[in-house]
Design a protein around this motif. Structure first.
Motif, mmCIF file in Angstrom:
data_model
loop_
_atom_site.group_PDB
_atom_site.id
_atom_site.type_symbol
_atom_site.label_atom_id
_atom_site.label_comp_id
_atom_site.label_asym_id
_atom_site.label_seq_id
_atom_site.Cartn_x
_atom_site.Cartn_y
_atom_site.Cartn_z
ATOM 1 N N PRO A 1 3.034 -6.135 -7.431
ATOM 2 C CA PRO A 1 2.204 -6.278 -8.639
ATOM 3 C C PRO A 1 1.627 -4.495 -7.846
ATOM 4 O O PRO A 1 1.601 -4.034 -6.421
ATOM 5 C CB PRO A 1 0.929 -6.708 -7.497
ATOM 6 N N GLU A 2 0.959 -3.993 -8.817
ATOM 7 C CA GLU A 2 -0.060 -2.779 -8.642
ATOM 8 C C GLU A 2 -1.187 -2.954 -7.255
ATOM 9 O O GLU A 2 -1.362 -4.133 -7.447
ATOM 10 C CB GLU A 2 -0.773 -3.048 -10.385
ATOM 11 N N SER A 3 -0.669 -1.777 -7.286
ATOM 12 C CA SER A 3 -1.941 -1.659 -5.389
ATOM 13 C C SER A 3 -3.993 -2.288 -5.704
ATOM 14 O O SER A 3 -3.972 -1.994 -6.355
ATOM 15 C CB SER A 3 -2.021 -0.681 -5.133
ATOM 16 N N ALA A 4 -3.827 -3.404 -4.433
ATOM 17 C CA ALA A 4 -5.070 -3.897 -5.178
ATOM 18 C C ALA A 4 -6.307 -2.680 -4.889
ATOM 19 O O ALA A 4 -7.646 -2.362 -5.146
ATOM 20 C CB ALA A 4 -5.390 -4.671 -4.120
ATOM 21 N N LEU A 5 -6.484 -1.612 -4.011
ATOM 22 C CA LEU A 5 -7.217 -0.560 -3.639
ATOM 23 C C LEU A 5 -7.064 0.128 -4.831
ATOM 24 O O LEU A 5 -6.671 1.796 -5.047
ATOM 25 C CB LEU A 5 -6.595 0.207 -2.209
ATOM 26 N N ASN B 1 -2.943 -2.294 3.434
ATOM 27 C CA ASN B 1 -1.952 -0.358 3.324
ATOM 28 C C ASN B 1 -2.501 0.357 4.579
ATOM 29 O O ASN B 1 -3.648 -0.703 5.622
ATOM 30 C CB ASN B 1 -3.402 -0.207 1.798
ATOM 31 N N ILE B 2 -1.671 0.769 4.494
ATOM 32 C CA ILE B 2 -1.668 1.845 5.666
ATOM 33 C C ILE B 2 -1.169 3.285 5.696
ATOM 34 O O ILE B 2 -0.620 3.043 4.774
ATOM 35 C CB ILE B 2 -0.403 1.159 6.958
ATOM 36 N N ALA B 3 -2.578 4.255 5.329
ATOM 37 C CA ALA B 3 -2.543 5.356 5.199
ATOM 38 C C ALA B 3 -1.302 6.482 5.586
ATOM 39 O O ALA B 3 -0.988 5.646 6.614
ATOM 40 C CB ALA B 3 -4.080 6.002 5.743
ATOM 41 N N ASP B 4 -0.709 6.818 4.502
ATOM 42 C CA ASP B 4 0.036 7.703 5.313
ATOM 43 C C ASP B 4 1.802 6.731 4.916
ATOM 44 O O ASP B 4 2.893 7.615 6.236
ATOM 45 C CB ASP B 4 0.428 8.993 6.089
ATOM 46 N N THR B 5 1.674 5.595 5.277
ATOM 47 C CA THR B 5 2.929 4.766 5.120
ATOM 48 C C THR B 5 3.563 4.169 3.940
ATOM 49 O O THR B 5 2.723 4.649 2.762
ATOM 50 C CB THR B 5 2.783 3.715 6.409
ATOM 51 N N ALA B 6 4.308 3.710 3.693
ATOM 52 C CA ALA B 6 4.759 2.634 2.421
ATOM 53 C C ALA B 6 4.434 2.044 2.516
ATOM 54 O O ALA B 6 4.137 0.219 1.626
ATOM 55 C CB ALA B 6 6.882 2.760 2.243
ATOM 56 N N ILE B 7 3.737 1.366 3.498
ATOM 57 C CA ILE B 7 2.631 0.165 4.082
ATOM 58 C C ILE B 7 1.805 -0.483 2.642
ATOM 59 O O ILE B 7 1.028 -0.091 3.124
ATOM 60 C CB ILE B 7 2.178 -0.543 5.317
ATOM 61 N N ASP B 8 2.327 -0.449 1.413
ATOM 62 C CA ASP B 8 1.324 -0.805 0.674
ATOM 63 C C ASP B 8 1.229 -2.116 0.021
ATOM 64 O O ASP B 8 1.527 -2.340 -1.396
ATOM 65 C CB ASP B 8 0.860 0.232 0.084
ATOM 66 N N TYR B 9 1.030 -3.445 0.569
ATOM 67 C CA TYR B 9 1.369 -4.765 0.038
ATOM 68 C C TYR B 9 0.534 -6.064 0.118
ATOM 69 O O TYR B 9 -0.172 -6.199 0.558
ATOM 70 C CB TYR B 9 2.865 -4.809 0.731
ATOM 71 N N PRO B 10 1.183 -7.036 -1.055
ATOM 72 C CA PRO B 10 0.474 -8.222 -1.028
ATOM 73 C C PRO B 10 0.645 -9.138 0.052
ATOM 74 O O PRO B 10 1.950 -8.190 0.796
ATOM 75 C CB PRO B 10 0.560 -8.627 -2.393
ATOM 76 N N VAL B 11 -0.061 -9.927 0.611
ATOM 77 C CA VAL B 11 0.062 -10.257 1.886
ATOM 78 C C VAL B 11 0.328 -11.395 1.314
ATOM 79 O O VAL B 11 -1.073 -12.417 0.490
ATOM 80 C CB VAL B 11 -0.973 -10.139 2.784
ATOM 81 N N SER C 1 -4.676 4.910 13.722
ATOM 82 C CA SER C 1 -5.092 3.754 14.590
ATOM 83 C C SER C 1 -6.488 3.010 13.536
ATOM 84 O O SER C 1 -6.211 1.584 14.088
ATOM 85 C CB SER C 1 -5.697 4.589 15.137
ATOM 86 N N GLU C 2 -6.452 2.890 12.338
ATOM 87 C CA GLU C 2 -6.269 2.429 11.686
ATOM 88 C C GLU C 2 -7.010 1.937 10.326
ATOM 89 O O GLU C 2 -5.847 2.979 9.545
ATOM 90 C CB GLU C 2 -8.651 3.423 11.060
ATOM 91 N N PHE C 3 -6.236 0.946 9.751
ATOM 92 C CA PHE C 3 -5.449 0.310 8.702
ATOM 93 C C PHE C 3 -6.341 -0.855 8.149
ATOM 94 O O PHE C 3 -7.447 -1.074 8.605
ATOM 95 C CB PHE C 3 -4.414 -0.198 8.699
ATOM 96 N N ILE C 4 -6.376 -0.982 6.831
ATOM 97 C CA ILE C 4 -7.330 -1.815 5.718
ATOM 98 C C ILE C 4 -6.422 -3.202 5.241
ATOM 99 O O ILE C 4 -5.340 -3.244 5.548
ATOM 100 C CB ILE C 4 -7.629 -0.903 4.488
ATOM 101 N N PHE C 5 -6.676 -4.440 5.584
ATOM 102 C CA PHE C 5 -6.647 -6.164 5.397
ATOM 103 C C PHE C 5 -7.799 -5.980 4.515
ATOM 104 O O PHE C 5 -8.374 -6.653 4.522
ATOM 105 C CB PHE C 5 -6.436 -6.243 6.475
ATOM 106 N N SER C 6 -7.902 -5.669 3.369
ATOM 107 C CA SER C 6 -8.473 -6.480 2.769
ATOM 108 C C SER C 6 -8.085 -8.023 2.458
ATOM 109 O O SER C 6 -6.574 -9.151 1.559
ATOM 110 C CB SER C 6 -8.037 -6.229 1.323
#
Length: 249
Positions: free
Chosen positions: A35-39, A85-95, A163-168
């Motif tokens: 799906p389209e990113s939630a962020l 979401n982890i910045a500057d990576t392909a990791i931008d996914y629903p969980v 070193s920081e990432f977001i899990f919403s």
């Protein structure tokens, strides 16, 4: 005899095609349907709504209903637990979270059979920031999908800059800071989710000691932690563990 050899050749060609599909095409698709990113960025209309709500006395007549952004993901899949979401990576996914830790290894967000699976939370977790130890799993995919980019944390330079990432979760944007990185075998001791007495404090110490980097991220028994897990092929039956502490303000 010729007919027999002909059937053998056709059978061999069919086996080659099946092998190619599952080991080259399916297993390493370069497209992942999510799906389209939630962020998403706040739109001008959103800002106007917030401004109006802040300056207007709310009554039953003018009360505004704003639908939770997560609702559209629940509509697509009621197993939705949040967005990573982890910045500057392909990791931008629903969980998501299944009834076990097997289903989403082979099914995508839309519950379609898919060798890449999707990112999923340990079925033993409650989610919503209620767990002392939340665990998210994802496949290591050759062409960069899912959790392939976690191996970039084996570089100390990348770790220091990310070193920081977001899990919403559906109600809260949560920030995490990494305190341990280590490849290991598939040790179940690293994926404990229930603790008694001082077990959690000892667990944190163990994770710190396992880290291949010396990190000064503060973490205590009063904190909640989150672990990202994927495969690692430097170790027999290996896993890469990324442990982070919640620092949401």
């Amino acid at each position: 005899m010729k007919k027999k050899y002909g059937l053998m050749i056709l059978s061999s060609l069919l086996l080659v095609q099946i092998f190619y599909y599952y080991n080259v095409v399916s297993a390493q698709r370069k497209d992942v349907k999510v799906p389209e990113s939630a962020l998403v960025q706040t739109t001008a209309n959103d800002k106007e709504v917030k401004k109006t709500m802040a300056t207007t006395k709310i009554t039953e007549e003018n009360r505004l209903f704003v639908r939770n952004e997560a609702a559209k993901y629940y509509d697509l899949n009621p197993d939705y637990m949040g967005w990573l979401n982890i910045a500057d990576t392909a990791i931008d996914y629903p969980v998501v979270r299944g009834e076990d830790n097997d289903y989403y290894l082979k099914h995508n967000f839309y519950k379609e059979e898919d060798v890449l699976g999707t990112i999923f939370m340990d079925y033993r977790n409650a989610g919503m920031g209620l767990d002392k130890h939340t665990i998210l799993y994802g496949h290591y995919a050759k062409y960069g999908q899912m959790f392939k980019d976690l191996d970039r944390y084996l570089s100390e330079d990348f770790l220091s800059e990310h070193s920081e990432f977001i899990f919403s979760d559906p109600f809260t944007k949560r920030t995490y800071k990494i305190f341990s990185v280590h490849p290991s075998d598939a040790n179940v001791d690293f994926i404990n989710v229930t603790f008694e007495d001082n077990e959690f404090s000892n667990f944190i110490d163990t994770l710190k000691n396992e880290s291949i980097f010396s990190l000064d991220t503060p973490v205590s028994a009063e904190d909640n932690i989150l672990t990202l897990v994927t495969c690692n092929y430097d170790v027999n039956d290996g896993r890469l563990f990324i442990h982070a502490v919640e620092i949401t303000e």
